[in-house]
Design a protein around this motif. Structure first.
Motif, PDB file in Angstrom:
ATOM      1  N   THR A   1     -47.999  -1.289  59.054  1.00  0.00           N
ATOM      2  CA  THR A   1     -48.485  -2.659  58.882  1.00  0.00           C
ATOM      3  C   THR A   1     -48.008  -3.312  57.592  1.00  0.00           C
ATOM      4  O   THR A   1     -47.519  -4.466  57.623  1.00  0.00           O
ATOM      5  N   PRO A   2     -48.076  -2.634  56.423  1.00  0.00           N
ATOM      6  CA  PRO A   2     -47.557  -3.264  55.200  1.00  0.00           C
ATOM      7  C   PRO A   2     -46.057  -3.527  55.273  1.00  0.00           C
ATOM      8  O   PRO A   2     -45.571  -4.532  54.736  1.00  0.00           O
ATOM      9  N   GLN A   3     -45.332  -2.635  55.937  1.00  0.00           N
ATOM     10  CA  GLN A   3     -43.891  -2.841  56.100  1.00  0.00           C
ATOM     11  C   GLN A   3     -43.635  -4.111  56.911  1.00  0.00           C
ATOM     12  O   GLN A   3     -42.759  -4.916  56.572  1.00  0.00           O
ATOM     13  N   ARG A   4     -44.433  -4.259  57.964  1.00  0.00           N
ATOM     14  CA  ARG A   4     -44.287  -5.423  58.828  1.00  0.00           C
ATOM     15  C   ARG A   4     -44.614  -6.691  58.065  1.00  0.00           C
ATOM     16  O   ARG A   4     -43.896  -7.692  58.153  1.00  0.00           O
ATOM     17  N   GLU A   5     -45.681  -6.667  57.289  1.00  0.00           N
ATOM     18  CA  GLU A   5     -46.104  -7.837  56.527  1.00  0.00           C
ATOM     19  C   GLU A   5     -45.056  -8.229  55.482  1.00  0.00           C
ATOM     20  O   GLU A   5     -44.768  -9.413  55.284  1.00  0.00           O
ATOM     21  N   ALA A   6     -44.491  -7.224  54.812  1.00  0.00           N
ATOM     22  CA  ALA A   6     -43.482  -7.494  53.777  1.00  0.00           C
ATOM     23  C   ALA A   6     -42.220  -8.081  54.394  1.00  0.00           C
ATOM     24  O   ALA A   6     -41.631  -9.038  53.856  1.00  0.00           O
ATOM     25  N   LEU A   7     -41.805  -7.524  55.532  1.00  0.00           N
ATOM     26  CA  LEU A   7     -40.600  -8.013  56.199  1.00  0.00           C
ATOM     27  C   LEU A   7     -40.813  -9.435  56.713  1.00  0.00           C
ATOM     28  O   LEU A   7     -39.937 -10.309  56.552  1.00  0.00           O
ATOM     29  N   ALA A   8     -41.973  -9.719  57.289  1.00  0.00           N
ATOM     30  CA  ALA A   8     -42.256 -11.052  57.807  1.00  0.00           C
ATOM     31  C   ALA A   8     -42.319 -12.077  56.690  1.00  0.00           C
ATOM     32  O   ALA A   8     -41.860 -13.220  56.841  1.00  0.00           O
ATOM     33  N   ALA A   9     -42.885 -11.674  55.556  1.00  0.00           N
ATOM     34  CA  ALA A   9     -43.022 -12.595  54.423  1.00  0.00           C
ATOM     35  C   ALA A   9     -41.670 -12.977  53.851  1.00  0.00           C
ATOM     36  O   ALA A   9     -41.524 -14.037  53.219  1.00  0.00           O
ATOM     37  N   ASP A  10     -40.658 -12.141  54.065  1.00  0.00           N
ATOM     38  CA  ASP A  10     -39.322 -12.383  53.510  1.00  0.00           C
ATOM     39  C   ASP A  10     -38.455 -13.238  54.423  1.00  0.00           C
ATOM     40  O   ASP A  10     -37.332 -13.595  54.061  1.00  0.00           O
ATOM     41  N   LEU A  11     -38.966 -13.586  55.611  1.00  0.00           N
ATOM     42  CA  LEU A  11     -38.196 -14.397  56.555  1.00  0.00           C
ATOM     43  C   LEU A  11     -38.542 -15.876  56.388  1.00  0.00           C
ATOM     44  O   LEU A  11     -39.661 -16.222  55.990  1.00  0.00           O
ATOM     45  N   PRO A  12     -37.600 -16.761  56.707  1.00  0.00           N
ATOM     46  CA  PRO A  12     -37.894 -18.201  56.662  1.00  0.00           C
ATOM     47  C   PRO A  12     -39.075 -18.532  57.586  1.00  0.00           C
ATOM     48  O   PRO A  12     -39.185 -17.979  58.684  1.00  0.00           O
ATOM     49  N   GLY A  13     -39.937 -19.409  57.154  1.00  0.00           N
ATOM     50  CA  GLY A  13     -41.138 -19.729  57.907  1.00  0.00           C
ATOM     51  C   GLY A  13     -40.865 -20.235  59.299  1.00  0.00           C
ATOM     52  O   GLY A  13     -41.546 -19.842  60.271  1.00  0.00           O
ATOM     53  N   ASP A  14     -39.848 -21.136  59.433  1.00  0.00           N
ATOM     54  CA  ASP A  14     -39.581 -21.691  60.763  1.00  0.00           C
ATOM     55  C   ASP A  14     -39.017 -20.642  61.707  1.00  0.00           C
ATOM     56  O   ASP A  14     -39.332 -20.616  62.904  1.00  0.00           O
ATOM     57  N   LEU A  15     -38.222 -19.736  61.167  1.00  0.00           N
ATOM     58  CA  LEU A  15     -37.648 -18.671  61.990  1.00  0.00           C
ATOM     59  C   LEU A  15     -38.744 -17.688  62.427  1.00  0.00           C
ATOM     60  O   LEU A  15     -38.792 -17.262  63.589  1.00  0.00           O
ATOM     61  N   LEU A  16     -39.624 -17.380  61.501  1.00  0.00           N
ATOM     62  CA  LEU A  16     -40.728 -16.478  61.829  1.00  0.00           C
ATOM     63  C   LEU A  16     -41.644 -17.103  62.889  1.00  0.00           C
ATOM     64  O   LEU A  16     -42.090 -16.422  63.813  1.00  0.00           O
ATOM     65  N   ALA A  17     -41.884 -18.402  62.756  1.00  0.00           N
ATOM     66  CA  ALA A  17     -42.739 -19.091  63.725  1.00  0.00           C
ATOM     67  C   ALA A  17     -42.107 -19.062  65.113  1.00  0.00           C
ATOM     68  O   ALA A  17     -42.800 -18.858  66.121  1.00  0.00           O
ATOM     69  N   LEU A  18     -40.797 -19.251  65.181  1.00  0.00           N
ATOM     70  CA  LEU A  18     -40.098 -19.199  66.466  1.00  0.00           C
ATOM     71  C   LEU A  18     -40.164 -17.789  67.046  1.00  0.00           C
ATOM     72  O   LEU A  18     -40.364 -17.614  68.256  1.00  0.00           O
ATOM     73  N   TYR A  19     -39.978 -16.806  66.183  1.00  0.00           N
ATOM     74  CA  TYR A  19     -40.049 -15.403  66.613  1.00  0.00           C
ATOM     75  C   TYR A  19     -41.434 -15.102  67.209  1.00  0.00           C
ATOM     76  O   TYR A  19     -41.539 -14.492  68.274  1.00  0.00           O
TER      77      TYR A  19
END
Length: 245
Positions: free
Chosen positions: A167-185
């Protein structure tokens, strides 16, 4: 929407973590022990009812036996008193006849009560056997249920530890992605279960359908930084040298 190739590739890492987390959550929900535990719990409840029923029957029979024993004692005492009066003699003939009749009646009554008492004692033995059998079965099922629960708890602890590690790995990786790209994902993942997939040899690795026609042409002609999506499952298509374009 655009995102450089390296950023799009990180979506695959995020998807791998999400897939692992989903698989762990699914495994936690569908452990074979869960169904077995539920079945054993149901069986244990039924057997507990049998134990209670047997205890109740035994208690009722014991009360009936106590009453009959008391009745037998009462009849025997009355008979003893009558016999003593009879042996003492000196009774008028009418009273003597009445006393003899009462003694005979008491003998018949005592015989009937003793027969009933014997029947009750037999039923008490049967009830004891039924109680012992139901108790033994209940204890066996409960013991097996406890073993299954121990296996479940150990497996849950293992799964929870794996989830806690990822879970922390997932959170760290998601936080490092652009917001709009993460939202689309996240939108794509909510739609079909997979947010991003590798395009390998013109085939989407999420739905395993090969791109063809206008969809393939659009992907081929798109800018390398353009974020493309599968027309079938809506997952983000991550292009690499393996894409076969």
């Amino acid at each position: 929407m655009n995102a450089d190739t390296a950023t799009q590739l990180r979506l695959l890492d995020l998807q791998a973590l999400d897939t692992a987390l989903s698989q762990l959550a699914h495994r936690r929900r569908t452990l074979p022990e869960l169904g077995a535990i539920a079945a054993h719990a149901h069986q244990a409840a039924e057997l507990q009812n049998e134990v209670v029923d047997a205890q109740t029957r035994l208690s009722d029979i014991a009360a009936e036996q106590k009453r009959l024993e008391s009745d037998v004692d009462t009849v025997r005492a009355r008979s003893s008193r009558d016999e003593a009066r009879l042996q003492a003699g000196g009774l008028p003939s009418r009273e003597l006849e009445s006393l003899q009749h009462e003694i005979a009646t008491l003998e018949r009554r005592q015989s009937t009560l003793e027969d009933e008492l014997l029947d009750v004692m037999e039923r008490a033995e049967e009830a004891e056997t039924a109680l012992t059998d139901a108790t033994r079965k209940h204890e066996a099922v409960t013991a097996e249920q406890q073993k299954l629960e121990a296996v479940r708890d150990a497996t849950w602890a293992e799964i929870d530890a794996a989830i806690a590690a990822r879970t922390p790995q997932r959170e760290a990786l998601a936080a490092d992605l652009p917001g709009d790209l993460l939202a689309l994902y996240e939108k794509a993942r909510a739609h079909g279960g997979t947010g991003a997939a590798l395009l390998r040899q013109r085939r989407c690795e999420a739905c395993h359908i090969e791109l063809s026609g206008s969809e393939l042409s659009a992907v081929r002609s798109a800018d390398p930084d353009a974020v493309m999506r599968c027309d079938n499952c809506r997952a983000i298509l991550v292009r690499t040298a393996e894409s076969g374009l």
